[in-house]
Design an enzyme around this catalytic site. Sequence first.
Site, PDB file in Angstrom:
ATOM      1  N   ASP A  45      -6.081   4.635  -5.059  1.00 30.22           N
ATOM      2  CA  ASP A  45      -6.152   3.609  -4.015  1.00 30.22           C
ATOM      3  C   ASP A  45      -4.981   2.676  -4.319  1.00 30.22           C
ATOM      4  O   ASP A  45      -5.038   1.889  -5.271  1.00 30.22           O
ATOM      5  CB  ASP A  45      -7.481   2.858  -4.060  1.00 30.22           C
ATOM      6  CG  ASP A  45      -7.707   2.029  -2.801  1.00 30.22           C
ATOM      7  OD1 ASP A  45      -6.700   1.725  -2.116  1.00 30.22           O
ATOM      8  OD2 ASP A  45      -8.866   1.687  -2.508  1.00 30.22           O
ATOM      9  N   GLU A  61      -5.304   7.033  -0.337  1.00 38.69           N
ATOM     10  CA  GLU A  61      -5.753   6.447   0.934  1.00 38.69           C
ATOM     11  C   GLU A  61      -4.737   6.549   2.071  1.00 38.69           C
ATOM     12  O   GLU A  61      -5.107   6.814   3.215  1.00 38.69           O
ATOM     13  CB  GLU A  61      -6.113   4.964   0.728  1.00 38.69           C
ATOM     14  CG  GLU A  61      -6.635   4.337   2.017  1.00 38.69           C
ATOM     15  CD  GLU A  61      -7.010   2.879   1.887  1.00 38.69           C
ATOM     16  OE1 GLU A  61      -7.015   2.346   0.759  1.00 38.69           O
ATOM     17  OE2 GLU A  61      -7.297   2.269   2.931  1.00 38.69           O
ATOM     18  N   THR A  87      -7.135  -4.615   0.413  1.00 43.28           N
ATOM     19  CA  THR A  87      -5.909  -5.049   1.105  1.00 43.28           C
ATOM     20  C   THR A  87      -6.126  -6.392   1.810  1.00 43.28           C
ATOM     21  O   THR A  87      -5.212  -7.207   1.902  1.00 43.28           O
ATOM     22  CB  THR A  87      -5.431  -3.963   2.098  1.00 43.28           C
ATOM     23  OG1 THR A  87      -5.314  -2.734   1.378  1.00 43.28           O
ATOM     24  CG2 THR A  87      -4.090  -4.299   2.702  1.00 43.28           C
ATOM     25  N   SER A 112     -12.318  -6.118  -3.590  1.00 42.93           N
ATOM     26  CA  SER A 112     -11.788  -4.953  -4.314  1.00 42.93           C
ATOM     27  C   SER A 112     -12.538  -4.538  -5.560  1.00 42.93           C
ATOM     28  O   SER A 112     -13.562  -5.116  -5.931  1.00 42.93           O
ATOM     29  CB  SER A 112     -10.314  -5.182  -4.688  1.00 42.93           C
ATOM     30  OG  SER A 112     -10.204  -5.916  -5.890  1.00 42.93           O
ATOM     31  N   ASP A 157       0.847  -1.203   0.000  1.00 43.31           N
ATOM     32  CA  ASP A 157       0.000   0.000   0.000  1.00 43.31           C
ATOM     33  C   ASP A 157       0.884   1.256   0.000  1.00 43.31           C
ATOM     34  O   ASP A 157       0.696   2.166  -0.810  1.00 43.31           O
ATOM     35  CB  ASP A 157      -0.910   0.038   1.231  1.00 43.31           C
ATOM     36  CG  ASP A 157      -1.864  -1.156   1.324  1.00 43.31           C
ATOM     37  OD1 ASP A 157      -3.086  -0.959   1.252  1.00 43.31           O
ATOM     38  OD2 ASP A 157      -1.374  -2.296   1.477  1.00 43.31           O
TER      39      ASP A 157
END
Length: 367
Positions: free
Chosen positions: A147, A80, A152, A275, A55
């Site tokens: 994103d 994010e 995740t 997702s 991420d």
Amino acid sequence: MAVEFLAKEMETAVRVVHLASSLCVKVQDKLRLPSSTNGGHVKSKDDDSPVTVADWGVQAIVSWVLAQVFGGQNLSIVAEEDTESLSKAESLGLLGAVSSAVNEALSEASKYGLPKSDKPLGTADILEAIGRCNSVGGPKGRHWVLDPVDGTLGFVRGDQYAVALALIENGKVLLGVLGCPNYPVKKEGLSNGCNQPGAKGCVMYAKRGSGQAWMQPLIPGGYPESATLLKVSSVDDPVLATVCEPVERANSNHLFTAGLADSMGVRKKPMRVYSMVKYAAIACGDAEVFMKFAQSSYKEKIWDHAAGVVIVEEAGGVVTDAGGRNLDFSKGVYLEGLDRGIIACSGQVLHDKLIGAVYASWESSSL
Ligand SMILES: Nc1ncnc2c1ncn2[C@@H]1O[C@H](COP(=O)(O)OS(=O)(=O)O)[C@@H](OP(=O)(O)O)[C@H]1O
Ligand SMILES: [Mg+2]
Ligand SMILES: [Mg+2]
Ligand SMILES: [Mg+2]
């Protein structure tokens, strides 16, 4: 010769999502190793949702590349992740892992036709790149929306996830790119010598108003030379339709969506996928309906939808809230004013039936 509108933005966005997806594949592979060697790769955020090296790494690399190509001065990125937990003294090891993942990916940037760094990025550069993505968007101007890893939870479970990048101008989504590294690519989508059986991973993209959405296979260590047009399914009979929805009950009311599906005549079991790969499934014709009804206290964020919405719409689909209105990307970080839930369909016939089912079920529940 006239330069095509948004050509540089589109090309950069697609290439950087390929590069970012390659970073994710490597990090997800490492997560499969015994826990003694991967313990530092998954953290919990304040809301208990997971965040990983991927991420932060993707956010750093996308931000760094966009700043190289478009200049850092007036660059607005809504994304994010932030640097709060990563900058703490006790996170040095984690920051080191993010830095290694970013520099490993960046060393391949020229194979993707992207600028590369003269020397490896230091941890200060990485934190700066992640921290730069602190824009809150809004109704005016251009904002990139990212994103870095959507889904995740799917990512850490070795399942589906997406890298999602979009560009919003004056509140409208102009372009969207979705990297789906674990999504199986159909035969006709395979080109460039990448037609091994069981190949997986693709990047989908679309530009607003083009009437076209495209898919490229992910190929290890480089950028593919061609793309395939995407088209939504032509199925408009609910009996034949596949509905997809979030995996987690906490993220969408499975009981409510099952009722809606049943009352519109859907017979197949829902396909639960982590997702924005759900939008990808609609865009490429693998499913006909996507529904998400979160708890009423939850506010949907623009980065969870922007890229998927434009790709589905340009592939021929319809995306609205449960009241039939377009999603509003002009109000900042959240999809303000969203009426109950999100509905994406491959076509108007299914969409009308679903809106009708929502209306009927709401009417009867308030009797
Ligand atoms: N409580 C709650 N309700 C609804 N939605 C929430 C909630 N909490 C988180 N999120 C957001 O859901 C994103 C993942 O959505 P999915 O549709 O992929 O859900 S699921 O993982 O398949 O269950 C997930 O995106 P990522 O954080 O990028 O994974 C979140 O933004
Ligand atoms: Mg997300
Ligand atoms: Mg995310
Ligand atoms: Mg998250």
